[in-house]
Design an enzyme around this catalytic site. Structure first.
Site, PDB file in Angstrom:
ATOM      1  N   HIS A   6       0.874  -1.123   0.083  1.00  0.00           N
ATOM      2  CA  HIS A   6      -0.106  -0.025  -0.070  1.00  0.00           C
ATOM      3  C   HIS A   6       1.007   1.285  -0.005  1.00  0.00           C
ATOM      4  O   HIS A   6       0.589   2.009  -0.839  1.00  0.00           O
ATOM      5  CB  HIS A   6      -0.774   0.076   1.443  1.00  0.00           C
ATOM      6  CG  HIS A   6      -1.910   0.875   1.217  1.00  0.00           C
ATOM      7  ND1 HIS A   6      -1.699   2.135   1.917  1.00  0.00           N
ATOM      8  CD2 HIS A   6      -3.354   1.259   0.808  1.00  0.00           C
ATOM      9  CE1 HIS A   6      -2.755   2.999   1.794  1.00  0.00           C
ATOM     10  NE2 HIS A   6      -3.726   2.430   1.120  1.00  0.00           N
TER      11      HIS A   6
ATOM     12  N   SER B  88      -7.579   6.363  -0.844  1.00  0.00           N
ATOM     13  CA  SER B  88      -6.212   6.361  -0.573  1.00  0.00           C
ATOM     14  C   SER B  88      -5.481   6.854  -1.866  1.00  0.00           C
ATOM     15  O   SER B  88      -4.553   7.683  -1.497  1.00  0.00           O
ATOM     16  CB  SER B  88      -5.519   4.843  -0.261  1.00  0.00           C
ATOM     17  OG  SER B  88      -5.841   4.507   1.230  1.00  0.00           O
TER      18      SER B  88
END
Length: 379
Positions: free
Chosen positions: A166, A320
């Site tokens: 991520h 995100s």
């Protein structure tokens, strides 16, 4: 504050196994009580490894302490001046991802917000961005020119290497700089400082985030990218965000992926942050994105291609991904107009966004447009 009782309690806390415990954050109303507790904690002759189970949070003058599930209330030991809250778990914000081949040219999100149109004016040079996340792949060819050392809060003796993916994905969208052979991010000459607060599952505690914010403030980051969130409010996290805001650090936070119309996750919900929702290629709000009056700005977040572990690429969706586009845009703005405050930057973003397609309240909300943003900064 009973010194002997607190020492006994702290010794038992440091001896606990992580399993079967929950964490509590202890703050103090009076600085004198905090100083006294700090002195007691500093007196302990416990090994360094066990001292790390009790986390000192100097930014908010607090401690995070593990508590056994069956343990009686410890508040009386600390006295009336102590405030205790749950050290809440917190997760990174992303939805499904899939491996992808490198796309030739500039990623669609970077194109959509019009970053390439301003690279002759600003590339984010010398802007420092703290990415509080899962770390980063230091060996990725697209990121080698874009990384500072950062810190690994889970293991201070090692570099903040990414074991999830991520953080590497976020870093690529912000600052990848390998246009000829790989991808290019929004602000290719800005510098990412990875702050590893999340484990391989993308999980952390609020205290990990507070330590990350503290590191960013102390090391003079210009921007903090927070692509994560939780449903519950935390006074301790708000206190840390406030201190960073007052220090002039711009905090950009993802709103969450629940498709909610009237709610966003914390810390994006705090007014001291810039809260980001996600759009798709049609310039509509992505189905998964939270939306509504708590969102400050939207940016591309659907099917975003970016860097991944072991030099690879992945396509991810989530607020995100939208947040990393905004962090890159703010880096471009700060390099062009140094010294802007967090409040001024939020105002410029909100004045310059493009109306969204299909949005009923189109005047109140819009998508990031970097050419308009730089124009608004001149007014």
């Amino acid at each position: 504050m009973d010194r002997t009782a607190i020492l006994r309690w702290l010794h038992s806390a440091t001896a606990r196994s992580v399993h079967g415990t929950r964490r509590r954050i202890v703050r103090f109303r009076q600085q004198s009580d905090y100083r006294r507790f700090l002195d007691i904690w500093s007196e302990m002759n416990a090994p360094l490894a066990s001292l790390q189970t009790v986390r000192h949070l100097p930014l908010i003058e607090a401690f995070s302490i593990p508590v056994s599930l069956g343990e009686p209330d410890f508040a009386p030991i600390l006295g009336e001046g102590a405030q205790v809250e749950e050290d809440t778990p917190i997760c990174v914000h992303s939805t499904v991802f899939k491996p992808a081949a490198r796309d030739k040219g500039i990623p669609w999100g970077v194109q959509q917000i019009k970053a390439p149109q301003v690279w002759s004016t600003t590339t984010g040079h010398r802007i420092k961005i703290g990415v509080i996340d899962t770390g980063v792949d230091f060996s990725h060819p697209d990121l080698k020119q874009s990384l500072g050392r950062g810190i690994n809060l889970l293991n201070r003796s090692t570099m903040p290497h990414d074991d999830n993916g991520h953080g590497t994905h976020i870093a690529g969208t912000i600052a990848a700089a390998n246009q000829l052979h790989g991808m290019i991010g929004v602000a290719p000459r800005s510098t990412i400082y990875p702050v590893k607060a999340f484990d391989h599952n993308g999980s952390a505690f609020v205290s990990d985030i507070i330590m990350g914010i503290d590191w960013c403030v102390r090391n003079r980051m210009d921007i903090i990218n927070m692509s994560f969130g939780m449903k519950t409010r935390s006074k301790s996290l708000l206190n840390a965000v406030n201190n960073a805001y007052n220090a002039g650090v711009i905090i950009i936070a993802s709103s969450g992926n629940d498709g909610k119309r009237k709610s966003v996750d914390y810390p994006a919900r705090y007014p001291q942050t810039i809260s980001v929702g996600a759009t798709n290629k049609l310039r509509r709000i992505a189905q998964f994105s939270n939306r509504g009056t708590f969102i400050d700005i939207y940016a591309p977040g659907d099917k975003i291609l970016s860097s991944w572990l072991r030099g690879k690429y992945n396509e991810m969706s989530g607020t995100s991904m939208a947040t990393s586009h905004v962090s890159g845009a703010v880096a471009l703005l700060l390099a062009h107009r140094p010294g802007l405050s967090p409040g001024e930057i939020k105002s410029i973003l909100k004045r310059s966004m493009m109306p969204l397609r299909g949005a009923k309240s189109f005047r109140l909300t819009g998508e990031l447009d970097i050419t308009r943003m730089l124009q608004a900064a001149e007014r």
